[in-house]
Design an enzyme around this catalytic site. Sequence first.
Site, PDB file in Angstrom:
ATOM      1  N   SER A 215       0.155   4.659   1.941  1.00 29.77           N
ATOM      2  CA  SER A 215       0.472   4.022   2.967  1.00 29.77           C
ATOM      3  C   SER A 215      -1.020   3.860   4.334  1.00 29.77           C
ATOM      4  O   SER A 215      -1.968   3.441   4.020  1.00 29.77           O
ATOM      5  CB  SER A 215       1.181   5.099   3.934  1.00 29.77           C
ATOM      6  OG  SER A 215       1.960   5.450   4.386  1.00 29.77           O
ATOM      7  N   ASN A 216      -0.624   4.368   5.158  1.00 28.78           N
ATOM      8  CA  ASN A 216      -1.627   4.411   6.799  1.00 28.78           C
ATOM      9  C   ASN A 216      -1.375   4.980   7.629  1.00 28.78           C
ATOM     10  O   ASN A 216      -0.164   5.805   7.174  1.00 28.78           O
ATOM     11  CB  ASN A 216      -1.238   2.307   6.763  1.00 28.78           C
ATOM     12  CG  ASN A 216       0.140   2.157   7.369  1.00 28.78           C
ATOM     13  OD1 ASN A 216       0.933   2.501   8.365  1.00 28.78           O
ATOM     14  ND2 ASN A 216       0.879   1.552   6.759  1.00 28.78           N
ATOM     15  N   ARG A 217      -2.498   4.287   8.307  1.00 30.70           N
ATOM     16  CA  ARG A 217      -1.520   5.524   9.343  1.00 30.70           C
ATOM     17  C   ARG A 217      -1.128   5.458  10.375  1.00 30.70           C
ATOM     18  O   ARG A 217      -0.965   6.187  11.638  1.00 30.70           O
ATOM     19  CB  ARG A 217      -3.255   5.597  10.121  1.00 30.70           C
ATOM     20  CG  ARG A 217      -4.337   5.800   9.720  1.00 30.70           C
ATOM     21  CD  ARG A 217      -5.755   5.699  10.116  1.00 30.70           C
ATOM     22  NE  ARG A 217      -6.555   5.398   9.399  1.00 30.70           N
ATOM     23  CZ  ARG A 217      -7.394   6.927   8.636  1.00 30.70           C
ATOM     24  NH1 ARG A 217      -6.705   7.998   9.139  1.00 30.70           N
ATOM     25  NH2 ARG A 217      -8.752   6.122   8.115  1.00 30.70           N
TER      26      ARG A 217
END
Length: 420
Positions: A215-217
Site C-alpha cells: 500500500s502507500n502512505r
Amino acid sequence: MTISGSIGPTLVGKQIVLGVTGSIAAYKAIALLRTLLREGATVQVVMTQSATKFVTPLTFEVLSGHPVSTDVFEAHQEMKHLSLSEQADAIVIAPATANCLAKSALGLGDDLLSTMLLTAQCPLIVAPAMDGGMWTHPSVTEHVAKLRARGTIVVDPEVGPLASGRIGQGRLAEEATILEAIQAALAPRRDWQGHRILVSAGPTQEAIDPVRFISNRSSGKMGYAIAEAAQARGAQVVLVTGPTALQQPKGIEVVSVATAEEMMKALSSRLAWSTTVIMAAAVADFRPANPALQKLKKQGRTGQTLELERTTDILASLSAQRTTQLMVGFAAETSDLIAHAKRKLTEKGLDLIVANDVTALGGGFGSDQNTATLIDREGVLTELPMMPKRALADAILNRAQELLRVRQSNQTSKLVRGRR
Ligand code: CTP
C-alpha cells in the site's frame, strides 16, 4: 445602519469570534458587535493588549454577554486559542492593524488572537484600518496578497480623512460592507448545484497473501475534503475510497474498495453518471503478480522475491472513455514537480492537474494542510500556498468551475457561429 434588501436576522445560530486590534478605529468594533448580535450571531470578542488601550474589555463584555479574552495564558482558560476557533463559524478581525496582518501572513503566534488564527479552519474576514501611508507600504501589500491567496477575505479600507489628519486609504470599511462580507462568507455557495462529481480518495491495498499487502502512505484526507466541499457547494457526490481511518462524510454516497482493480470497477461503472471526475486516490501502480492463497511462511527461506505486475492506470482509462466529463487528476511528486505534472496531464488526457510536492514541509500525506500548483491544459499555472486541505479543496473546485464556464462559453459561441 440600514441594510438594503436584508429580510430578518441573517446570522442566526452563527458563532463569530470578533478580533479587535490596537487601532483608533477599535471603537467602531462596538457598533459592529451590536450589528452582529442584532443579526442573530453569538459573538465572542478577543482583544489584543493594544486594543484594550483604546476600548475597555468591559464594554465588549457587557454588550456581547460573554467574557472577553485577551490572553493566551488566562487562568482556567486553557487552550482558549483552540476552543474559540474550533467553535467559530467565522473569525472577523475589525479593525486589523498592519501588525496583525503581518503576523497572520507570516504565521506568528505571540498572543491569543494570532495563535488562534493558526488553529482556525473557518472563514477569516479581516477589515484593516491604518494610516494611508502604511496601507500602501510594500510589506503590507505583500502580506495582504499572501492572505488573499490563502483564502482570507480582506475588506479593503476606504479612502477618507484619517486619524492623522491626512486624507488617504486607511479608514475601516463601512459597517455594512463588513457585514456583507461576513454574510457572503457564511452563506453556503451552491455553484456546483446540478453537477455530479465522482471523487476517489485514499490508498489501495494489493494482496501479497491473505494477511499482507502493498500500500502507500495516503490518508485519504485530500479526497474526503474535496468530496465534502463539493457536496457543501451543491454537487451530488459519489466518493470511491480505498481503506482509510476517516469517518464517512454525511450525505455522501461512499463506495469502499481495497484494490486498484476494485477502484477501477467502481469508478468506471459510474463514469457515465458523472459530470466531473476528481481522482485524488493514490492508486498502486504495481501489484503482486501471484498473490499467495495461504500465508507465506518464513521457515526455510532466507529471502523472498515478489514478482509485481502493473495495475491499470484508472485515470487514463476513464479519460479515454469519457464523453463530456471534466477530468481532474493529482500528481504526487518528490522532484521536478511541474515537469512531471505537465507530462501526466497530457498523457492521461486531463483538463486540470493538482501538482503536489509530497515532501513539502507541513504538507503531503497524513497532514491536515497541503500546498499545490494547479495546471490546466493551456499551461496556466495557479500556485497555491500552504493551506488547510479543505481550503485547498475549495480552491481546486473554484478552478474546475472556471474551466467548466470557459468550456460552456466556447460551446455557446460555436453554436452561435454555426447558426450564422
Ligand atoms: N492514477 C490512476 N491509476 C493508477 C495510478 C495513478 O488513476 N494506476 C491516478 C492518480 O489517482 C492521480 C494520477 O493518476 O490522479 C497521478 O498519479 P501519480 O501517483 O502521481 O502518478 P503515476 O501516474 O502513478 O506515475 P508515477 O508513479 O510514475 O509518478
